[in-house]
Design a protein around this motif. Sequence first.
Motif, PDB file in Angstrom:
ATOM      1  N   GLY A  56      54.293  73.788  38.559  1.00  0.00           N
ATOM      2  CA  GLY A  56      53.065  74.566  38.778  1.00  0.00           C
ATOM      3  C   GLY A  56      51.869  73.974  38.043  1.00  0.00           C
ATOM      4  N   VAL A  57      52.040  73.653  36.758  1.00  0.00           N
ATOM      5  CA  VAL A  57      50.883  73.121  36.017  1.00  0.00           C
ATOM      6  C   VAL A  57      50.507  71.724  36.518  1.00  0.00           C
ATOM      7  N   ARG A  58      51.505  70.952  36.910  1.00  0.00           N
ATOM      8  CA  ARG A  58      51.183  69.616  37.452  1.00  0.00           C
ATOM      9  C   ARG A  58      50.443  69.734  38.782  1.00  0.00           C
ATOM     10  N   ALA A  59      50.888  70.666  39.620  1.00  0.00           N
ATOM     11  CA  ALA A  59      50.225  70.843  40.926  1.00  0.00           C
ATOM     12  C   ALA A  59      48.784  71.325  40.732  1.00  0.00           C
ATOM     13  N   ASP A  60      48.574  72.256  39.816  1.00  0.00           N
ATOM     14  CA  ASP A  60      47.211  72.755  39.566  1.00  0.00           C
ATOM     15  C   ASP A  60      46.313  71.644  39.023  1.00  0.00           C
ATOM     16  N   ALA A  61      46.856  70.839  38.112  1.00  0.00           N
ATOM     17  CA  ALA A  61      46.051  69.762  37.526  1.00  0.00           C
ATOM     18  C   ALA A  61      45.724  68.702  38.578  1.00  0.00           C
ATOM     19  N   ARG A  62      46.685  68.444  39.453  1.00  0.00           N
ATOM     20  CA  ARG A  62      46.443  67.455  40.503  1.00  0.00           C
ATOM     21  C   ARG A  62      45.397  67.962  41.499  1.00  0.00           C
ATOM     22  N   TRP A  63      45.450  69.283  41.770  1.00  0.00           N
ATOM     23  CA  TRP A  63      44.485  69.929  42.683  1.00  0.00           C
ATOM     24  C   TRP A  63      43.050  69.798  42.166  1.00  0.00           C
ATOM     25  N   ALA A  64      42.910  69.834  40.849  1.00  0.00           N
ATOM     26  CA  ALA A  64      41.572  69.936  40.240  1.00  0.00           C
ATOM     27  C   ALA A  64      40.794  68.634  40.324  1.00  0.00           C
ATOM     28  N   GLU A  88      47.451  63.098  36.517  1.00  0.00           N
ATOM     29  CA  GLU A  88      46.699  64.234  37.082  1.00  0.00           C
ATOM     30  C   GLU A  88      45.311  64.362  36.449  1.00  0.00           C
ATOM     31  N   LEU A  89      45.119  63.717  35.290  1.00  0.00           N
ATOM     32  CA  LEU A  89      43.841  63.847  34.573  1.00  0.00           C
ATOM     33  C   LEU A  89      42.985  62.581  34.673  1.00  0.00           C
ATOM     34  N   ALA A  90      43.612  61.471  34.987  1.00  0.00           N
ATOM     35  CA  ALA A  90      42.897  60.187  34.994  1.00  0.00           C
ATOM     36  C   ALA A  90      41.724  60.203  35.969  1.00  0.00           C
ATOM     37  N   GLY A  91      40.577  59.748  35.497  1.00  0.00           N
ATOM     38  CA  GLY A  91      39.391  59.638  36.335  1.00  0.00           C
ATOM     39  C   GLY A  91      38.720  60.963  36.624  1.00  0.00           C
ATOM     40  N   LYS A  92      39.116  62.001  35.909  1.00  0.00           N
ATOM     41  CA  LYS A  92      38.509  63.319  36.153  1.00  0.00           C
ATOM     42  C   LYS A  92      37.596  63.705  34.991  1.00  0.00           C
ATOM     43  N   PHE A  93      36.957  64.848  35.130  1.00  0.00           N
ATOM     44  CA  PHE A  93      35.889  65.241  34.208  1.00  0.00           C
ATOM     45  C   PHE A  93      36.224  66.591  33.578  1.00  0.00           C
ATOM     46  N   MET A 107      34.336  71.108  49.056  1.00  0.00           N
ATOM     47  CA  MET A 107      34.350  72.085  47.953  1.00  0.00           C
ATOM     48  C   MET A 107      34.920  71.435  46.693  1.00  0.00           C
ATOM     49  N   THR A 108      34.323  71.705  45.566  1.00  0.00           N
ATOM     50  CA  THR A 108      34.800  71.162  44.293  1.00  0.00           C
ATOM     51  C   THR A 108      35.815  72.123  43.669  1.00  0.00           C
ATOM     52  N   ASN A 109      36.925  71.560  43.212  1.00  0.00           N
ATOM     53  CA  ASN A 109      37.991  72.375  42.609  1.00  0.00           C
ATOM     54  C   ASN A 109      37.970  72.236  41.096  1.00  0.00           C
ATOM     55  N   ILE A 110      37.835  73.358  40.409  1.00  0.00           N
ATOM     56  CA  ILE A 110      37.806  73.325  38.942  1.00  0.00           C
ATOM     57  C   ILE A 110      38.921  74.210  38.388  1.00  0.00           C
ATOM     58  N   LEU A 111      39.684  73.641  37.467  1.00  0.00           N
ATOM     59  CA  LEU A 111      40.758  74.380  36.794  1.00  0.00           C
ATOM     60  C   LEU A 111      40.292  74.758  35.391  1.00  0.00           C
ATOM     61  N   VAL A 112      40.286  76.059  35.122  1.00  0.00           N
ATOM     62  CA  VAL A 112      39.951  76.540  33.771  1.00  0.00           C
ATOM     63  C   VAL A 112      41.270  76.799  33.041  1.00  0.00           C
ATOM     64  N   VAL A 113      41.497  76.048  31.974  1.00  0.00           N
ATOM     65  CA  VAL A 113      42.779  76.105  31.270  1.00  0.00           C
ATOM     66  C   VAL A 113      42.617  76.872  29.969  1.00  0.00           C
ATOM     67  N   SER A 114      43.463  77.882  29.795  1.00  0.00           N
ATOM     68  CA  SER A 114      43.484  78.633  28.545  1.00  0.00           C
ATOM     69  C   SER A 114      44.612  78.125  27.661  1.00  0.00           C
ATOM     70  N   GLY A 115      44.243  77.607  26.503  1.00  0.00           N
ATOM     71  CA  GLY A 115      45.233  77.137  25.534  1.00  0.00           C
ATOM     72  C   GLY A 115      45.683  78.214  24.577  1.00  0.00           C
ATOM     73  N   ALA A 116      45.429  79.476  24.939  1.00  0.00           N
ATOM     74  CA  ALA A 116      45.819  80.588  24.051  1.00  0.00           C
ATOM     75  C   ALA A 116      47.338  80.648  23.914  1.00  0.00           C
TER      76      ALA A 116
END
Length: 203
Positions: free
Chosen positions: A63-71, A99-104, A1-10
């Motif tokens: 929390g944000v680091r764990a979510d970003a790593r999950w994605a 957490e972001l390196a090599g991701k899309f 399963m592909t994990n996608i994190l939708v981030v709101s910068g609001a």
Amino acid sequence: MTNILVVSGASRPESNVHAAVAAATRFVQGAGATVRQCDLASVRLPIMEWGSDDQSTHPSVLGVRADARWADGFVLVTPEYHGNMSGTLKNWFDYLYLELAGKFAGVISVTGGGGGDMSIIAVKNCFAWCHGFTLPFHAAVRPGDITDGEITAPKVVDRIARIAHDVARYAPVLRAAFDAARAMGRGPEAGVAGMHVGDWENA
Ligand SMILES: Cc1cc2nc3c(=O)[nH]c(=O)nc-3n(C[C@H](O)[C@H](O)[C@H](O)COP(=O)(O)O)c2cc1C
């Protein structure tokens, strides 16, 4: 399963950004990926202070680091503030790198009427500096594209749908290629992934 994190910068609960986040989330789910949302208006991260011991154990930071790593991939939605991403989103970036390196990622800007180009470029640039890859198109949402809290402008809905499907499609391909390259070691044949060998062991 592909994990996608939708981030709101609001930066505020009533933000028009939430309409774009809702649309992106719906389309990513429709593309068959598992979705989490990171709503920075409610997470309320402290301003990043490099090297702070307190922040390294702060629950929101963890929390944000764990979510970003999950994605495997991201849809990053920013309000356009002074021709840039929001400080809220930039602050999120400042807590992350490995957490972001090599991701899309795909990028959406929500503006007060502008075309969103400057904030979109800012987000893509920041993601690239974290060694991430971004989709070569994007979407901008203006106030007139939203009705009763929902994005209704057909062209904007179409672009967000394409972004969501492409992020779900390419994120796992890139992640697999990056992981395989990283397994080759630190040599030049491993490309940028070779710069990330042992990231998590040393973190
Ligand atoms: C500090 C600030 C700067 C802004 N700068 C721009 C801008 O450069 N271009 C633009 O089109 N809208 C600009 N806006 C309007 C926001 O992009 C607009 O309100 C949009 O809906 C996203 O933010 P929201 O969270 O207020 O909904 C700005 C708003 C604020 C509060």
